[in-house]
Design an enzyme around this catalytic site. Structure first.
Site, mmCIF file in Angstrom:
data_model
loop_
_atom_site.group_PDB
_atom_site.id
_atom_site.type_symbol
_atom_site.label_atom_id
_atom_site.label_comp_id
_atom_site.label_asym_id
_atom_site.label_seq_id
_atom_site.Cartn_x
_atom_site.Cartn_y
_atom_site.Cartn_z
ATOM 1 N N LEU A 165 -15.047 25.689 -39.704
ATOM 2 C CA LEU A 165 -15.975 25.186 -39.095
ATOM 3 C C LEU A 165 -17.309 25.427 -39.138
ATOM 4 C CD1 LEU A 165 -16.473 21.994 -37.697
ATOM 5 C CD2 LEU A 165 -14.680 23.716 -35.272
ATOM 6 N N HIS A 166 -17.874 24.905 -38.924
ATOM 7 C CA HIS A 166 -19.721 25.401 -38.681
ATOM 8 C C HIS A 166 -20.436 24.135 -38.123
ATOM 9 C CE1 HIS A 166 -19.654 25.119 -43.290
ATOM 10 N NE2 HIS A 166 -20.760 25.175 -43.335
ATOM 11 N N LEU A 167 -21.327 24.717 -37.579
ATOM 12 C CA LEU A 167 -22.764 23.646 -38.342
ATOM 13 C C LEU A 167 -24.089 24.285 -38.374
ATOM 14 C CD1 LEU A 167 -21.186 22.679 -35.417
ATOM 15 C CD2 LEU A 167 -22.472 20.943 -34.862
#
Length: 385
Positions: A217-219
């Site tokens: 999970l990453h932005l």
């Protein structure tokens, strides 16, 4: 964007000797409600270069000074210089940039076969980055709405940057979360946009099948000193309460969520967006999301004032692996109108029509798009129940 030449955020800089990095630890960037700036952030009427002389927020100073130091220390895969940039002639206003190094040197995407694929600790993930790649830990003071539980949001460099200040926002990396949007991650992304005094600091999310290259999970967050079409594109409401809007304008139709600032309105937006992305993920529909300062929904124009935050969500065809030979890949920034082009030849010959053809080839068939729209309207309607 030029980095600030002077900054008091020396605590975000690493010691020169890499042997000391492990012991130095990760500094905390703690922020409160008063630093979420909503009003007064606009594009200059004259040249965008005037942004380089404008006052920086504490967040911008911390991020840019630490990011620049990591570039000087050689922690990126290539040294990012001034990117050749052009606005493509036409009605859309595509901002195209030549970034040959990213096209050649970025890490190969992982083998992804499903939008719902589980996290695999054996694959590359953000627990495996070098200590110097992490800039700081983003922490909200408990006075902010929704702060009952604080996620550990690490801000780290993207070693293959799209533009100046390109970072990743990674929530609690040791939990091994797959690339599926969660409320805490989205809240951190929206608040990062509000922490910046630069109108061109944007945040985005690519799902699996939506060109996310790492299933952890990453932005993404980065600076781009240019207006983009989605900031002021007109929209029409899809529900009576005006909580969900449709952007029909080019480069691609998308679902628009809007907040006028922190507080209950922002928390409601986060809930609605994550319910929408959960629906898409559960139904194996790839998607991209873009967070930017922008105009309120309705009959706006490209020059409309940036009075709040727009979150735009696109459902799209799944794309697994790398497509070679195309001028650009279609993910969060391309759908918003920012086109990082891979070769000089394509950069010199790219037209608005060719860019639109590449983007529209990634969109859902009309029947499926209508089905998704009906489902998201029904989800929003649950707010009234």
């Amino acid at each position: 964007m030029a980095a600030p030449q002077d900054s008091n955020e020396t605590s975000y800089l690493f010691l020169p000797n890499s042997k000391d990095w492990e012991e130095q630890g990760i500094p905390d960037f703690v922020y409160g409600q008063k630093e979420l700036v909503l009003e007064g952030i606009q594009w200059p009427r004259a040249a965008p270069s005037l942004l380089d002389t404008a006052p920086r927020s504490r967040f911008d100073s911390a991020l840019c000074s630490a990011w620049r130091q990591r570039m000087d220390l050689g922690l990126f895969r290539y040294r990012l210089g001034e990117l050749q940039t052009q606005t493509l002639p036409g009605a859309v206003g595509f901002v195209a940039q030549l970034n040959v190094e990213r096209g050649v040197q970025r890490r190969r995407p992982q083998n992804i076969r499903s939008v719902k694929q589980a996290f695999d600790p054996e694959q590359f993930n953000f627990n495996k980055v070098r200590p110097g790649e992490v800039l700081f830990r983003l922490l909200r003071e408990p006075d902010l709405p929704g702060a009952l539980r604080q996620e550990d949001i690490l801000v780290m460099i993207n070693v293959s940057p799209l533009e100046w200040g390109h970072v990743l926002l990674v929530p609690e990396p040791r939990r091994g979360l797959p690339q599926r949007l969660l409320p805490g991650a989205l809240r951190a992304g929206v608040e990062a946009v509000l922490l910046s005094s630069h109108p061109g600091f944007r945040v985005g999310f690519n799902s699996l099948g939506g060109l996310a290259s790492v299933n952890h999970l990453h932005l993404h967050g980065y600076y781009l000193a240019h207006r983009l079409p989605v900031e002021g594109a007109p929209s029409e409401p899809l529900d009576p309460g005006g909580r969900l809007h449709l952007l029909r304008a080019l480069p691609a139709p998308g679902f628009l969520f809007y907040t006028s600032g922190p507080g209950p309105d922002l928390e409601a937006l986060i809930s609605r967006v994550c319910r929408a992305t959960n629906y898409l993920t559960d139904h194996e529909i790839a998607h991209n999301l873009f967070v930017t300062r922008g105009a309120p929904p309705g009959k706006t124009s490209p020059s409309s004032a940036l009075t709040g935050v727009r979150v735009i969500l696109w459902a799209r065809k799944s794309s697994f692996g790398v497509k070679e030979g195309e001028a650009f890949s279609v993910a969060l920034c391309e759908l918003a109108g920012h086109l990082p082009v891979k070769t000089s030849q394509d950069f010199g010959s790219l037209t608005e029509a060719a860019a639109l053809a590449l983007i529209q080839d990634c969109l859902l068939p009309s029947a499926q798009a209508e089905e998704v729209q009906a489902a998201l309207v029904a989800l929003v309607a649950q707010d009234e129940q």
